[in-house]
Design a protein around this motif. Structure first.
Motif, PDB file in Angstrom:
ATOM      1  N   GLY A 241       0.811  -1.199   0.000  1.00 16.78           N
ATOM      2  CA  GLY A 241       0.000   0.000   0.000  1.00 16.78           C
ATOM      3  C   GLY A 241       0.850   1.256   0.000  1.00 16.78           C
ATOM      4  N   SER A 242       0.191   2.408  -0.110  1.00 14.98           N
ATOM      5  CA  SER A 242       0.891   3.690  -0.111  1.00 14.98           C
ATOM      6  C   SER A 242      -0.021   4.770   0.457  1.00 14.98           C
ATOM      7  N   GLU A 243       0.556   5.652   1.268  1.00 13.67           N
ATOM      8  CA  GLU A 243      -0.197   6.760   1.823  1.00 13.67           C
ATOM      9  C   GLU A 243      -0.410   7.883   0.817  1.00 13.67           C
ATOM     10  N   LEU A 244       0.235   7.804  -0.338  1.00 17.33           N
ATOM     11  CA  LEU A 244       0.111   8.907  -1.293  1.00 17.33           C
ATOM     12  C   LEU A 244      -1.334   9.101  -1.739  1.00 17.33           C
ATOM     13  N   VAL A 245      -2.125   8.029  -1.761  1.00 27.15           N
ATOM     14  CA  VAL A 245      -3.512   8.148  -2.226  1.00 27.15           C
ATOM     15  C   VAL A 245      -4.398   8.816  -1.184  1.00 27.15           C
ATOM     16  N   THR A 246      -3.894   9.019   0.035  1.00 26.46           N
ATOM     17  CA  THR A 246      -4.668   9.677   1.080  1.00 26.46           C
ATOM     18  C   THR A 246      -4.373  11.173   1.148  1.00 26.46           C
ATOM     19  N   ARG A 247      -3.552  11.665   0.232  1.00 22.84           N
ATOM     20  CA  ARG A 247      -3.180  13.076   0.235  1.00 22.84           C
ATOM     21  C   ARG A 247      -3.866  13.808  -0.916  1.00 22.84           C
ATOM     22  N   PRO A 248      -4.344  15.037  -0.680  1.00 22.28           N
ATOM     23  CA  PRO A 248      -4.922  15.823  -1.779  1.00 22.28           C
ATOM     24  C   PRO A 248      -3.884  16.070  -2.867  1.00 22.28           C
ATOM     25  N   VAL A 249      -4.363  16.155  -4.107  1.00 17.64           N
ATOM     26  CA  VAL A 249      -3.448  16.406  -5.225  1.00 17.64           C
ATOM     27  C   VAL A 249      -3.725  17.749  -5.901  1.00 17.64           C
ATOM     28  N   GLY A 250      -4.648  18.539  -5.335  1.00 22.38           N
ATOM     29  CA  GLY A 250      -4.851  19.893  -5.831  1.00 22.38           C
ATOM     30  C   GLY A 250      -5.877  20.064  -6.917  1.00 22.38           C
ATOM     31  N   LEU A 251      -6.789  19.097  -7.105  1.00 25.46           N
ATOM     32  CA  LEU A 251      -7.875  19.275  -8.060  1.00 25.46           C
ATOM     33  C   LEU A 251      -8.887  20.281  -7.517  1.00 25.46           C
TER      34      LEU A 251
ATOM     35  N   TYR B  74     -12.117  20.025  -7.327  1.00 26.40           N
ATOM     36  CA  TYR B  74     -13.016  19.266  -6.438  1.00 26.40           C
ATOM     37  C   TYR B  74     -12.443  17.871  -6.369  1.00 26.40           C
ATOM     38  N   GLU B  75     -12.321  17.342  -5.152  1.00 22.91           N
ATOM     39  CA  GLU B  75     -11.533  16.128  -4.993  1.00 22.91           C
ATOM     40  C   GLU B  75     -12.115  15.206  -3.929  1.00 22.91           C
ATOM     41  N   ILE B  76     -12.143  13.926  -4.251  1.00 19.96           N
ATOM     42  CA  ILE B  76     -12.530  12.882  -3.290  1.00 19.96           C
ATOM     43  C   ILE B  76     -11.240  12.244  -2.789  1.00 19.96           C
ATOM     44  N   VAL B  77     -10.983  12.375  -1.487  1.00 20.25           N
ATOM     45  CA  VAL B  77      -9.723  11.917  -0.910  1.00 20.25           C
ATOM     46  C   VAL B  77      -9.991  10.778   0.079  1.00 20.25           C
ATOM     47  N   PRO B  78      -9.504   9.565  -0.201  1.00 22.63           N
ATOM     48  CA  PRO B  78      -9.640   8.482   0.788  1.00 22.63           C
ATOM     49  C   PRO B  78      -8.767   8.784   2.001  1.00 22.63           C
ATOM     50  N   LEU B  79      -9.240   8.395   3.180  1.00 25.84           N
ATOM     51  CA  LEU B  79      -8.447   8.580   4.390  1.00 25.84           C
ATOM     52  C   LEU B  79      -7.583   7.370   4.684  1.00 25.84           C
ATOM     53  N   ALA B  80      -7.757   6.306   3.889  1.00 25.79           N
ATOM     54  CA  ALA B  80      -6.894   5.125   3.931  1.00 25.79           C
ATOM     55  C   ALA B  80      -6.845   4.549   2.526  1.00 25.79           C
ATOM     56  N   ASP B  81      -5.791   3.833   2.213  1.00 26.44           N
ATOM     57  CA  ASP B  81      -5.635   3.220   0.894  1.00 26.44           C
ATOM     58  C   ASP B  81      -6.794   2.247   0.649  1.00 26.44           C
ATOM     59  N   PRO B  82      -7.714   2.546  -0.293  1.00 19.93           N
ATOM     60  CA  PRO B  82      -8.891   1.695  -0.487  1.00 19.93           C
ATOM     61  C   PRO B  82      -8.581   0.325  -1.079  1.00 19.93           C
ATOM     62  N   THR B  83      -7.361   0.114  -1.574  1.00 26.01           N
ATOM     63  CA  THR B  83      -6.994  -1.219  -2.053  1.00 26.01           C
ATOM     64  C   THR B  83      -6.602  -2.130  -0.902  1.00 26.01           C
ATOM     65  N   ARG B  84      -6.572  -1.589   0.332  1.00 28.53           N
ATOM     66  CA  ARG B  84      -6.131  -2.360   1.493  1.00 28.53           C
ATOM     67  C   ARG B  84      -7.191  -2.492   2.578  1.00 28.53           C
ATOM     68  N   VAL B  85      -8.260  -1.694   2.519  1.00 30.05           N
ATOM     69  CA  VAL B  85      -9.230  -1.670   3.614  1.00 30.05           C
ATOM     70  C   VAL B  85     -10.202  -2.833   3.518  1.00 30.05           C
ATOM     71  N   GLU B  86     -10.957  -3.038   4.594  1.00 23.97           N
ATOM     72  CA  GLU B  86     -11.908  -4.145   4.676  1.00 23.97           C
ATOM     73  C   GLU B  86     -13.331  -3.610   4.677  1.00 23.97           C
ATOM     74  N   ALA B  87     -13.850  -3.282   3.527  1.00 25.12           N
ATOM     75  CA  ALA B  87     -15.251  -2.933   3.294  1.00 25.12           C
ATOM     76  C   ALA B  87     -15.658  -1.551   3.778  1.00 25.12           C
ATOM     77  N   VAL B  88     -15.013  -1.000   4.793  1.00 28.32           N
ATOM     78  CA  VAL B  88     -15.372   0.316   5.310  1.00 28.32           C
ATOM     79  C   VAL B  88     -14.397   1.346   4.754  1.00 28.32           C
ATOM     80  N   LEU B  89     -14.933   2.345   4.060  1.00 31.92           N
ATOM     81  CA  LEU B  89     -14.097   3.329   3.384  1.00 31.92           C
ATOM     82  C   LEU B  89     -14.434   4.724   3.898  1.00 31.92           C
ATOM     83  N   ASP B  90     -13.451   5.397   4.477  1.00 31.73           N
ATOM     84  CA  ASP B  90     -13.605   6.775   4.925  1.00 31.73           C
ATOM     85  C   ASP B  90     -13.068   7.717   3.855  1.00 31.73           C
ATOM     86  N   LEU B  91     -13.847   8.763   3.559  1.00 32.55           N
ATOM     87  CA  LEU B  91     -13.503   9.701   2.491  1.00 32.55           C
ATOM     88  C   LEU B  91     -13.668  11.130   2.977  1.00 32.55           C
ATOM     89  N   ARG B  92     -12.932  12.044   2.324  1.00 29.11           N
ATOM     90  CA  ARG B  92     -13.108  13.472   2.582  1.00 29.11           C
ATOM     91  C   ARG B  92     -13.307  14.189   1.253  1.00 29.11           C
TER      92      ARG B  92
END
Length: 275
Positions: A168-178, A180-198
């Motif tokens: 996994g990588s924490e880079l996907v949990t960081r804003p990239v400056g779009l 309007y942006e959907i930012v996961p608070l954890a790598d969604p390729t690693r989580v177990e069914a529960v996904l937190d987003l900002r």
């Protein structure tokens, strides 16, 4: 450290009543605004493989190709192995680009598009607003006596796709400056069914925004929620597979604009593993 094939997530079907926030399942017969998303040739590419990046617009995860247009491309990059690189491609071609996958850790494809103008008849525009949870815009149109006016809108496309890697990588949990942006608070390729987003608009948390989750193999059923006061939402995704998360934000255009409204469409695609 996880194995090259990942540890398998243990999936459990959570009661829908336990979901944080409001949710709905929307049938295919209802009015749907067109979604825009990134569809790579693989959501889990092998190291050194060539990934083609398709841009799609459509409904219910059935989309038509969006050919690459340099005039509308503000940003189109792959972020992997700690580096950001432009995605190569030619105009008027589908797929829109190609790149070589690092494959070692989770990577991120980012697309930021320039504004495009559309007009819709008043009734259709209101249906589009309601479908996207933009009741405040409907109310404003009524308050200003604009409910019978054609909807003149300039929209901007902001899309991301997450590609799983060996770790996994924490880079996907960081804003990239779009915009309007959907930012996961954890790598969604690693989580177990529960996904937190900002949700972030111009880099700031957006409260009360409608956000939808659509499974590729069950597109007619959408999980629909709203962000909390911190712009966050917790989604319980009931199955493995490829998911599209989407949201639309709209605001009144400036005084000297040739449209009445400006909107930003945000999307996030990724694949979650199951047993």
């Amino acid at each position: 450290m996880s194995s090259p094939h990942f540890r398998k997530a243990r999936w459990r079907r959570s009661s829908l009543a336990a979901f944080a926030g409001a949710f709905l399942f929307i049938g295919a017969g209802q009015v749907c605004a067109h979604d825009f998303w990134i569809e790579p040739s693989s959501f889990r590419p092998l190291p050194g493989s060539i990934v083609s990046v398709g841009l799609r617009v459509g409904e219910n995860f059935i989309g038509d190709p969006v050919r690459r247009q340099a005039s509308l491309l503000k940003r189109f990059v792959i972020i992997q192995a700690g580096e950001e690189q432009p995605i190569a491609g030619s105009d008027n071609i589908d797929p829109a680009g190609l790149f070589e996958a690092d494959g070692h850790e989770t990577a991120l494809v980012v697309y930021g598009g320039g504004g495009s103008q559309i007009e819709m008849p008043a009734q259709r525009f209101d249906e589009y607003l309601v479908q996207n949870g933009l009741g405040d815009i409907v109310a404003e149109r009524i308050r200003r006596g604009e409910q019978d006016r054609v909807g003149r809108e300039r929209f901007y496309r902001n899309a991301k796709a997450i590609l799983g890697g060996e770790i996994g990588s924490e880079l996907v949990t960081r804003p990239v400056g779009l915009r309007y942006e959907i930012v996961p608070l954890a790598d969604p390729t690693r989580v177990e069914a529960v996904l937190d987003l900002r949700l972030l608009i111009d880099g700031e948390p957006l409260a009360g925004a409608q956000i939808e989750a659509i499974a590729r193999d069950r597109p007619a059923a959408r999980i629909v929620m709203r962000s909390d006061a911190k712009g966050e939402v917790r989604m319980h995704l009931p199955q493995a597979g490829v998911w599209l998360i989407r949201s639309v934000h709209m605001r009144r255009a400036g005084w000297f604009s040739d449209v009445d409204w400006e909107s930003d469409w945000a999307s996030l695609t990724f694949e979650m593993l199951g047993d």
